[in-house]
Motif scaffolding. Structure first.
Motif, PDB file in Angstrom:
ATOM      1  N   LEU A  93       0.818  -1.204   0.000  1.00  0.00           N
ATOM      2  CA  LEU A  93       0.000   0.000   0.000  1.00  0.00           C
ATOM      3  C   LEU A  93       0.855   1.258   0.000  1.00  0.00           C
ATOM      4  CD1 LEU A  93      -2.806   1.207   0.033  1.00  0.00           C
ATOM      5  CD2 LEU A  93      -2.777   1.062   2.538  1.00  0.00           C
ATOM      6  N   TRP A  94       1.983   1.249   0.724  1.00  0.00           N
ATOM      7  CA  TRP A  94       2.796   2.466   0.797  1.00  0.00           C
ATOM      8  C   TRP A  94       3.318   2.866  -0.583  1.00  0.00           C
ATOM      9  CZ3 TRP A  94       7.771   2.592  -0.949  1.00  0.00           C
ATOM     10  CH2 TRP A  94       8.454   1.380  -1.063  1.00  0.00           C
ATOM     11  N   LEU A  95       3.662   1.841  -1.389  1.00  0.00           N
ATOM     12  CA  LEU A  95       4.179   2.138  -2.727  1.00  0.00           C
ATOM     13  C   LEU A  95       3.035   2.579  -3.645  1.00  0.00           C
ATOM     14  CD1 LEU A  95       7.001   0.175  -4.450  1.00  0.00           C
ATOM     15  CD2 LEU A  95       5.109   1.043  -5.800  1.00  0.00           C
ATOM     16  N   GLN A  96       1.865   1.952  -3.490  1.00  0.00           N
ATOM     17  CA  GLN A  96       0.709   2.383  -4.258  1.00  0.00           C
ATOM     18  C   GLN A  96       0.370   3.840  -3.968  1.00  0.00           C
ATOM     19  OE1 GLN A  96      -2.730  -0.144  -4.704  1.00  0.00           O
ATOM     20  NE2 GLN A  96      -1.669  -1.899  -3.780  1.00  0.00           N
ATOM     21  N   VAL A  97       0.444   4.216  -2.684  1.00  0.00           N
ATOM     22  CA  VAL A  97       0.108   5.592  -2.295  1.00  0.00           C
ATOM     23  C   VAL A  97       1.056   6.585  -2.956  1.00  0.00           C
ATOM     24  CG1 VAL A  97       0.029   7.201  -0.354  1.00  0.00           C
ATOM     25  CG2 VAL A  97      -0.974   4.921  -0.127  1.00  0.00           C
ATOM     26  N   LEU A  98       2.354   6.269  -2.947  1.00  0.00           N
ATOM     27  CA  LEU A  98       3.317   7.188  -3.550  1.00  0.00           C
ATOM     28  C   LEU A  98       3.070   7.330  -5.052  1.00  0.00           C
ATOM     29  CD1 LEU A  98       6.634   6.235  -1.718  1.00  0.00           C
ATOM     30  CD2 LEU A  98       5.151   8.196  -1.300  1.00  0.00           C
ATOM     31  N   LEU A  99       2.801   6.219  -5.724  1.00  0.00           N
ATOM     32  CA  LEU A  99       2.540   6.301  -7.165  1.00  0.00           C
ATOM     33  C   LEU A  99       1.264   7.075  -7.453  1.00  0.00           C
ATOM     34  CD1 LEU A  99       3.522   2.705  -8.373  1.00  0.00           C
ATOM     35  CD2 LEU A  99       4.802   4.819  -8.718  1.00  0.00           C
ATOM     36  N   ARG A 100       0.216   6.820  -6.676  1.00  0.00           N
ATOM     37  CA  ARG A 100      -1.049   7.526  -6.895  1.00  0.00           C
ATOM     38  C   ARG A 100      -0.906   9.024  -6.635  1.00  0.00           C
ATOM     39  NH1 ARG A 100      -4.754   6.209  -9.929  1.00  0.00           N
ATOM     40  NH2 ARG A 100      -6.188   7.460  -8.690  1.00  0.00           N
ATOM     41  N   SER A 101      -0.068   9.390  -5.675  1.00  0.00           N
ATOM     42  CA  SER A 101       0.054  10.806  -5.334  1.00  0.00           C
ATOM     43  C   SER A 101       0.655  11.622  -6.471  1.00  0.00           C
ATOM     44  CB  SER A 101       0.906  10.970  -4.072  1.00  0.00           C
ATOM     45  OG  SER A 101       2.258  10.610  -4.319  1.00  0.00           O
ATOM     46  N   ILE A 102       1.430  10.988  -7.350  1.00  0.00           N
ATOM     47  CA  ILE A 102       2.008  11.728  -8.478  1.00  0.00           C
ATOM     48  C   ILE A 102       1.289  11.396  -9.788  1.00  0.00           C
ATOM     49  CG2 ILE A 102       4.262  11.922  -7.376  1.00  0.00           C
ATOM     50  CD1 ILE A 102       5.255   9.723  -9.288  1.00  0.00           C
ATOM     51  N   GLY A 103       0.100  10.777  -9.665  1.00  0.00           N
ATOM     52  CA  GLY A 103      -0.732  10.552 -10.842  1.00  0.00           C
ATOM     53  C   GLY A 103      -0.402   9.322 -11.645  1.00  0.00           C
ATOM     54  N   GLN A 104       0.324   8.350 -11.068  1.00  0.00           N
ATOM     55  CA  GLN A 104       0.686   7.138 -11.784  1.00  0.00           C
ATOM     56  C   GLN A 104      -0.317   6.023 -11.506  1.00  0.00           C
ATOM     57  OE1 GLN A 104       3.474   6.903 -13.984  1.00  0.00           O
ATOM     58  NE2 GLN A 104       3.319   9.115 -13.664  1.00  0.00           N
ATOM     59  N   ARG A 105      -0.513   5.161 -12.498  1.00  0.00           N
ATOM     60  CA  ARG A 105      -1.391   4.010 -12.325  1.00  0.00           C
ATOM     61  C   ARG A 105      -0.714   2.936 -11.473  1.00  0.00           C
ATOM     62  NH1 ARG A 105      -2.788   1.000 -17.082  1.00  0.00           N
ATOM     63  NH2 ARG A 105      -0.656   1.445 -17.752  1.00  0.00           N
ATOM     64  N   VAL A 106      -1.540   2.117 -10.841  1.00  0.00           N
ATOM     65  CA  VAL A 106      -1.055   0.945 -10.117  1.00  0.00           C
ATOM     66  C   VAL A 106      -1.430  -0.278 -10.935  1.00  0.00           C
ATOM     67  CG1 VAL A 106      -1.179  -0.393  -8.000  1.00  0.00           C
ATOM     68  CG2 VAL A 106      -1.290   2.103  -7.901  1.00  0.00           C
ATOM     69  N   ILE A 107      -0.444  -1.133 -11.254  1.00  0.00           N
ATOM     70  CA  ILE A 107      -0.705  -2.268 -12.145  1.00  0.00           C
ATOM     71  C   ILE A 107      -0.483  -3.569 -11.377  1.00  0.00           C
ATOM     72  CG2 ILE A 107      -0.149  -3.287 -14.401  1.00  0.00           C
ATOM     73  CD1 ILE A 107       0.939  -0.542 -15.235  1.00  0.00           C
ATOM     74  N   TYR A 108       0.783  -3.998 -11.263  1.00  0.00           N
ATOM     75  CA  TYR A 108       1.150  -5.117 -10.411  1.00  0.00           C
ATOM     76  C   TYR A 108       2.628  -4.985 -10.090  1.00  0.00           C
ATOM     77  CZ  TYR A 108       0.527  -6.544 -15.300  1.00  0.00           C
ATOM     78  OH  TYR A 108       0.418  -6.544 -16.661  1.00  0.00           O
ATOM     79  N   PRO A 109       3.106  -5.706  -9.074  1.00  0.00           N
ATOM     80  CA  PRO A 109       4.412  -5.385  -8.479  1.00  0.00           C
ATOM     81  C   PRO A 109       5.565  -5.251  -9.458  1.00  0.00           C
ATOM     82  CG  PRO A 109       3.264  -6.973  -7.116  1.00  0.00           C
ATOM     83  CD  PRO A 109       2.420  -6.793  -8.339  1.00  0.00           C
ATOM     84  N   ALA A 110       5.727  -6.206 -10.368  1.00  0.00           N
ATOM     85  CA  ALA A 110       6.897  -6.182 -11.245  1.00  0.00           C
ATOM     86  C   ALA A 110       6.963  -4.898 -12.065  1.00  0.00           C
ATOM     87  CB  ALA A 110       6.881  -7.394 -12.179  1.00  0.00           C
ATOM     88  N   VAL A 111       5.797  -4.360 -12.444  1.00  0.00           N
ATOM     89  CA  VAL A 111       5.760  -3.123 -13.232  1.00  0.00           C
ATOM     90  C   VAL A 111       5.739  -1.905 -12.319  1.00  0.00           C
ATOM     91  CG1 VAL A 111       4.432  -1.811 -14.931  1.00  0.00           C
ATOM     92  CG2 VAL A 111       4.594  -4.301 -15.120  1.00  0.00           C
ATOM     93  N   ASP A 112       5.015  -1.992 -11.183  1.00  0.00           N
ATOM     94  CA  ASP A 112       4.931  -0.849 -10.270  1.00  0.00           C
ATOM     95  C   ASP A 112       6.302  -0.455  -9.740  1.00  0.00           C
ATOM     96  OD1 ASP A 112       2.248  -0.770 -10.642  1.00  0.00           O
ATOM     97  OD2 ASP A 112       1.750  -1.900  -8.833  1.00  0.00           O
ATOM     98  N   ILE A 113       7.170  -1.446  -9.510  1.00  0.00           N
ATOM     99  CA  ILE A 113       8.516  -1.127  -9.000  1.00  0.00           C
ATOM    100  C   ILE A 113       9.309  -0.361 -10.053  1.00  0.00           C
ATOM    101  CG2 ILE A 113      10.679  -2.080  -8.139  1.00  0.00           C
ATOM    102  CD1 ILE A 113       9.116  -4.410  -6.995  1.00  0.00           C
ATOM    103  N   THR A 114       9.171  -0.742 -11.339  1.00  0.00           N
ATOM    104  CA  THR A 114       9.897  -0.003 -12.381  1.00  0.00           C
ATOM    105  C   THR A 114       9.401   1.442 -12.445  1.00  0.00           C
ATOM    106  OG1 THR A 114       8.356  -0.680 -14.129  1.00  0.00           O
ATOM    107  CG2 THR A 114      10.239  -2.106 -13.722  1.00  0.00           C
ATOM    108  N   ASN A 115       8.076   1.651 -12.314  1.00  0.00           N
ATOM    109  CA  ASN A 115       7.546   3.022 -12.311  1.00  0.00           C
ATOM    110  C   ASN A 115       8.028   3.786 -11.092  1.00  0.00           C
ATOM    111  OD1 ASN A 115       6.152   2.679 -14.709  1.00  0.00           O
ATOM    112  ND2 ASN A 115       4.267   2.015 -13.699  1.00  0.00           N
ATOM    113  N   PHE A 116       8.076   3.112  -9.955  1.00  0.00           N
ATOM    114  CA  PHE A 116       8.548   3.764  -8.730  1.00  0.00           C
ATOM    115  C   PHE A 116       9.996   4.213  -8.880  1.00  0.00           C
ATOM    116  CE2 PHE A 116      10.864   3.214  -4.691  1.00  0.00           C
ATOM    117  CZ  PHE A 116      10.234   4.188  -3.928  1.00  0.00           C
ATOM    118  N   LEU A 117      10.862   3.336  -9.406  1.00  0.00           N
ATOM    119  CA  LEU A 117      12.286   3.688  -9.539  1.00  0.00           C
ATOM    120  C   LEU A 117      12.509   4.730 -10.627  1.00  0.00           C
ATOM    121  CD1 LEU A 117      13.971   0.202  -9.076  1.00  0.00           C
ATOM    122  CD2 LEU A 117      13.759   2.058  -7.427  1.00  0.00           C
TER     123      LEU A 117
END
Length: 779
Positions: free
Chosen positions: A229-253
């Motif tokens: 959830l913490w990573l989802q929150v950070l991505l959502r706060s900057i307007g990014q979609r949440v998909i699934y872990p392997a892709v969300d981590i690449t967007n986060f980095l």
């Protein structure tokens, strides 16, 4: 770029209030476009417990759920969710709540039962929590806990406009955090390590200039997991979609350290990865669903069968990662920025990865990004195994630039000490080593003392630099001699009745060949032309002027007299050169007028050339030649030379077959290269009229066919006399005896009335000089 205050505090816990952060970012040169509070729509959402559930009496697909709120009486809510049984705790949005999709909840009557508010799924809150309708919460929070408190409270997000100098290194949260920590002089946490690649053979790179560093790591992961959830929150706060872990981590980095990563489903890759240029006509179905045709200008990531991705821009659908993926090939690369930027523009794919790579990334991230990716997988509990890995290329050495504090003080006009300057640079990540400054690898923009001065100035604040009055001697602006000389030529041609035109600097092979010119080997090619018609830089003004004639004559049958004085371009051994060229064209045909007007003649253009040569001191001489450029009529051609004998151009008639392509029967043309430096210095002067009478004599001469009028005129200028005012032809006759020219000589003295003896003496000298050419008096 969207910057999250919460994200920044992960690395700089002691940050002051968001408003002070915004002010400091502005001081540092980050342009704040807007500042907003994120998460206000979550404030009314609270945690409730289901204490009853019955089937809706009037609808088979609905249920009536009774929930218990903290310190409130139970309420009934109608829901279509299939889950949510007694004892489950779920999220409830009361009446008046604004959902993220824009809806505002009301008290709604659903098939006869009143439903105040709504029980929410994770998707309706903007997050993912697995395949369930209602979000069943398994945390230890008490009833009545608001969802905003669970995700860390309200956040402040800044929309930052990245100026070109900051975009080179500032496309990540850590870059912003580093600047803020330096500006506030507070500590910040930077937990980064290097992934240790082994020597497996997973990939090859054709050209190291296209891709200096390419890393590939094999990860095996457990499928079906949810992103924390913490990573989802950070991505959502900057307007990014949440998909699934392997892709969300690449967007986060991507936004955390500024390094784009790409994950391939390894089970869909055939053989080794190959970084190469695309084949002509090769196609790729990208992740956005568009089937794209590639060219050899595109860099692709391919396997042994096909292209898998547009390198640095967008992946392909054939190897896309899904929720069931268990085997990942993680790509971490450092590409040539200009190559990625051109591909992005060519295919109109403005992805976040392409924008990052196109502005330049940190080569160190090729090693740090997989290290972070690995640790995030481990923290999520989905990393099962790390397979083989490989990096192609070596990490570059940091650049050293001389450290000159005095130069920095002089540029800024300050009296800061050497230690203050060096200390500010250290806080920004620069390292002093002796008399040099070691530049971080992500700072592609720093090259010398002027860049270091900018860094120190924005750190300490421009308001710390004292205001000084600029002192400079007041000098009126004036044109250079070269510009003034070119303006004189243009004004003279306008005075002679010619219109100046401005044509395009770009041209194409087809346009050049159409004008009868050959494409030379030293033509300058445009690397990324906007269209095929602009693929070359012009090396001659003629095609543009002929097209201007064509455009005008296609609309109205009028005589045209045009000129252009502009640069033309050629390619040298190491660089490109430009020269000033003068091109004058004139249609040579009668037009329908009544009464009939004078028909232009090629001699008119020659007369203008002679007048301009004298008026502007072009220093030209000329002679008739039988051959020249292919586009010129061989029988009507003059070659133009400078005083030292250098051929600089031609004056003559365009071949009729070429002229007819441009809606003209005959076209006269004068094309020459203009000297780079002006030899003309014009001074205003007034000449009073001569009071003594003119003496006019006409001479009829027998002239061999091999002698041109220019030869006769040049000899007349060599006579040792100051009373011969002009020589001009008035008649030309061909007979059995050969050719006859009749010349009119005008004599006049400023001091006395001339006698016949003086005039006869000059004529005798003139005839004496003409005799070696075989010219005699006609009897």
């Amino acid at each position: 770029m969207i910057v999250s205050y919460r994200w920044l505090k992960r690395y700089v816990p002691a940050l002051p209030s968001p408003q002070l952060v915004a002010d400091k970012l502005t001081q540092l040169g980050w342009e704040i476009v807007s500042q907003e509070t994120w998460g206000t729509w979550y404030q009314p959402v609270e945690l409730v417990e289901i204490i009853g559930r019955i089937k809706h009496p009037n609808a088979d697909h609905l249920s009536v759920v009774t929930v218990q709120r903290q310190n409130h009486s139970p309420i009934e809510v109608v829901t279509g969710a299939r889950n949510g049984m007694v004892g489950d705790r779920v999220w409830y949005a009361p009446v008046g709540t604004h959902l993220i999709d824009g809806r505002v909840l009301e008290n709604v009557n659903m098939r006869g039962i009143n439903s105040p508010g709504m029980l929410l799924s994770a998707e309706e809150l903007g997050f993912q929590a697995g395949e369930q309708d209602l979000w069943i919460w398994d945390g230890n929070e008490p009833l009545g806990t608001h969802f905003i408190d669970v995700i860390g409270g309200l956040d402040t997000v800044f929309e930052v406009e990245l100026t070109p100098n900051l975009a080179v290194f500032g496309q990540s949260m850590r870059a912003v955090a580093r600047d803020l920590a330096a500006a506030f002089d507070i500590p910040w946490h930077l937990e980064l390590g290097d992934f240790v690649y082994d020597d497996a053979t997973l990939a090859s790179v054709d050209n190291r200039e296209d891709c200096p560093l390419y890393g590939l790591v094999d990860f095996q992961i457990e499928p079906g997991k949810m992103t924390p959830l913490w990573l989802q929150v950070l991505l959502r706060s900057i307007g990014q979609r949440v998909i699934y872990p392997a892709v969300d981590i690449t967007n986060f980095l991507l936004w955390d350290i500024g390094q784009p990563l790409h994950a391939f489903d390894a089970d869909k890759v055939s053989g080794r990865i190959h970084v190469r240029r695309a084949f002509e006509g090769e196609r790729l179905l990208t992740l956005d669903g568009v089937d794209r045709q590639l060219t050899p200008m595109d860099l692709v990531i391919a396997d042994e069968r096909q292209a898998l991705a547009l390198a640095g821009v967008m992946g392909g659908s054939a190897t896309a990662v899904s929720r069931e993926t268990t085997h990942i090939l993680l790509e971490s690369a450092h590409f040539n920025p200009s190559l990625i930027f051109q591909t992005m523009r060519r295919h109109q794919i403005f992805s976040d990865a392409a924008l990052h790579f196109g502005k330049g990334t940190n080569p160190e991230a090729v090693f740090t990004a997989p290290w972070l990716y690995q640790h995030l997988l481990q923290d999520m509990g989905i990393l099962q195994n790390i397979g083989p890995s490989q990096v192609v290329g070596t990490r570059p050495n940091p650049r050293h630039i001389p450290f000159h504090p005095e130069a920095i003080r002089r540029l800024l006009g300050v009296q800061w000490s050497d230690e203050e300057i060096a200390g500010g640079l250290r806080r920004l990540g620069f390292v002093q080593e002796g008399h040099d400054i070691i530049v971080p690898l992500d700072r592609h923009d720093v090259e010398g003392s002027h860049d270091l001065a900018e860094e120190v100035a924005r750190l300490y604040g421009l308001d710390e630099i004292p205001t000084t009055i600029f002192s400079s001697p007041a000098r009126p602006g004036q044109r250079s001699e070269e510009v003034a000389y070119h303006e004189l030529i243009k004004n003279s041609l306008v005075a002679a009745g010619y219109w100046e035109v401005i044509t395009r600097s770009f041209t194409s092979k087809a346009r050049i060949l159409r004008a009868g010119l050959d494409v030379p080997a030293n033509v300058v090619e445009v690397a990324n032309p906007l269209r095929e018609e602009e693929s070359l830089l012009r090396f001659s003004l003629l095609p543009g002027l002929l097209e201007t004639i064509e455009t005008n004559r296609a609309r109205r049958d009028v005589p045209l007299s045009l000129f252009e004085l502009a640069p033309v371009y050629v390619k040298g051994d190491q660089t490109q050169w430009q020269y000033e060229e003068l091109a004058v064209v004139q249609t040579l045909e009668e037009t329908p007028h009544y009464p009939k007007n004078y028909a232009p003649h090629l001699l008119d253009l020659k007369g203008v050339m002679e007048w301009l040569n004298e008026r502007c001191a072009l220093g030209l001489t000329w002679k008739q030649v039988t051959s020249g450029p292919e586009y010129m009529h061989p029988g009507r051609l003059l070659a133009l030379y400078t005083a030292d004998g250098t051929l600089v151009g031609y004056l003559g008639e365009i071949r009729p077959r070429i002229a007819q392509q441009y809606h003209a029967k005959r076209i006269g043309a004068w094309i020459m290269r203009v000297p780079a430096t002006a030899r003309y210095h014009r001074e205003s002067h007034i000449t009073k009229p001569l009071r003594y009478p003119e003496v006019v004599r006409d001479l009829s001469l027998i002239v061999p066919t091999t002698v041109s009028y220019n030869d006769i005129w040049q000899l007349s200028r060599q006579l040792d006399t100051d009373v011969l005012r002009s020589v001009a032809p008035i008649d030309h006759y061909r007979g059995d005896f050969g050719e006859s020219w009749t010349l009119r000589l005008v004599f006049q003295s400023a001091e006395r009335t001339l006698t016949d003896e003086e005039v006869d003496g000059v004529i005798a000298e003139f005839l004496q000089r003409l005799r070696p050419l075989g010219i005699t008096m006609r009897q």
